[in-house]
Scaffold this motif. Structure first.
Motif: not given
Lengths: 251, 251
Positions: A76-86, B165-167, A88-90
């Motif tokens: 399968g595939k996994v995505k690594l994400m980082r969140h922002t307070l606003t 990318s988000a700011h 927006q996800d990267v």
DNA sequence: CGCTGCCTTGATCTTCTTCAAAACGTGTGG
DNA sequence: CCACACGTTTTGAAGAAGATCAAGGCAGCG
């Protein structure tokens, strides 16, 4: 010219048996950083791992959770994400079979800096971070292999920073598609298909842009005959021109 | 209100003697990944290192050169840069005493992906990549320590990707100043001074922007009383508000 | 067959880049 | 010690790139 409408992405049939005990040894041998070890050692290492299944969109861990485990993608595939307070996800990385993620160090990260989310149905093998560290202490070759991979990822991340800070959205998308093609590409009649459900939003998250811009650029690429795309999928038709575009930027 | 005009950045007096043999052992002990080793081992390791001096703006190696050596910063500041075909340079990291850079793996990188340039006068210790790998094989604890550091850098790079990318440019600059302050800050009457010559162009290269934009943002910060700045230097006055700005974005 | 969610497309607006020129500071040599 | 010359920084105005807001279309699924 009727565009191919149905998604050519096939969801891999991942069932519980994919993680079955008899297949785990085989899998661990395929993982780049255990490949060089003798069978006996792998058998021993195997005992420390535990298989875990995840369904589509299911979080494997959240950013901020205590960083206790390290995972290896079995299928399968996994995505690594980082969140922002606003909000927006990267999207930082897409991980496929054999890739590891989660907690590497005992020191350093107390909590996971990013979230891992199953992009498809996923089967993963997990170890306690401490156990993994013990394995590395015992087998320096493993530690060196993990270091190599981590260093390579750092290079990739630096390259991504360069891309994102010096290139236009169009160039970044071209580059990202090529990278995904390399990693997840599968030759099919449609072209080099990116074997994974990939929305405009995911793509936008990878290049630091918006779904709308991603859509516009993909449409443009499709009109130019560079790619073929539909709902949640992309296939690459002309790698060379895409390559050219990602570097120099001549449309 | 007469602005402080003279640069408060003091250039460290780095002479050849800073790298002298008697001081090298002491330095290697301070390096995070040798700290845990017994003195005898460090002595042995020390023999493989060679000291090298560099003057301001001198390149230590260029992107594309065969990746043969690994360096540890003994004194001074080094900047890691990545170039683009369009001539735009991106500043990836600033390295200070104890940081390593260059070639880690034997596999992987045949050539350096980025250039290392002395930002100040620099004294560095270098080893052949192979020798360093031998050291890590022999001392697993070193390998683990290096892995920890590399993993931490990867996290930082991911964080930088998220930021970029988000700011907005304003937020990215605020964030970058804080990071620099943490790493190179020195408490002085001016405030938390970033101990290093830092031009608007350098800063722009770190946040993926232009010197003009960097200048505008710094002026604005200065008017707001957040920082004090001049030619090639910046000092932070109000960390809290800067912090706030970098995350939420309320001016 | 209609609903839900993804994708497309257009218009407007903000942000940042670009180009240009003037002001400043820093170190230099008189 | 002063004045000059260089590179850095500042500032302005015009322009481009992309974000945002909004509306409509299409695919897949119950």
């Amino acid at each position: 010219m009727p565009r191919r409408r149905k998604s050519p992405v096939e969801s891999e049939p991942i069932e519980a048996h994919m993680c079955s005990i008899d297949l785990r040894l085989e899998l661990l041998q395929q993982v780049p950083f255990f490949a060089m070890l003798p069978a006996a050692a792998i058998k021993q290492i195997n005992a420390r791992f535990r298989e875990q299944g995840f369904t589509e969109e299911q979080p494997i861990f959240h950013a901020g959770d205590p960083a206790a485990r390290l995972y290896v993608v079995a299928a399968g595939k996994v995505k690594l994400m980082r969140h922002t307070l606003t909000g927006q996800d990267v999207l930082l990385e897409i991980l496929a079979k054999g890739d590891f993620f989660g907690s590497l160090s005992v020191l350093g990260d107390e909590t996971y800096p990013d979230s891992a989310i199953a992009q498809t149905t996923v089967c993963a093998l997990g170890v306690d971070a401490e156990d993994f560290r013990a394995i590395m202490s015992q087998h320096p070759a493993v530690a060196l292999a993990v270091l190599d991979i981590t260093a390579a990822r750092l290079r990739d991340a630096h390259e991504a920073i360069r891309q994102i800070s010096a290139h236009s959205a169009e160039q970044r998308i071209a580059y990202t598609l090529l990278k995904l093609g390399e990693k997840l590409g599968e030759q099919q009649e449609v072209g080099l298909l990116i074997q994974m459900p990939l929305s405009r939003e995911d793509l936008a998250g990878m290049v630091g842009s918006t779904p709308e811009t991603a859509s516009r650029v993909l449409s443009q690429f499709q009109k130019a005959g560079l790619i073929e795309t539909g709902r949640q999928w992309v296939a690459i038709l002309d790698q060379d021109r895409l390559q050219q575009l990602s570097a120099s930027g001549s449309a």
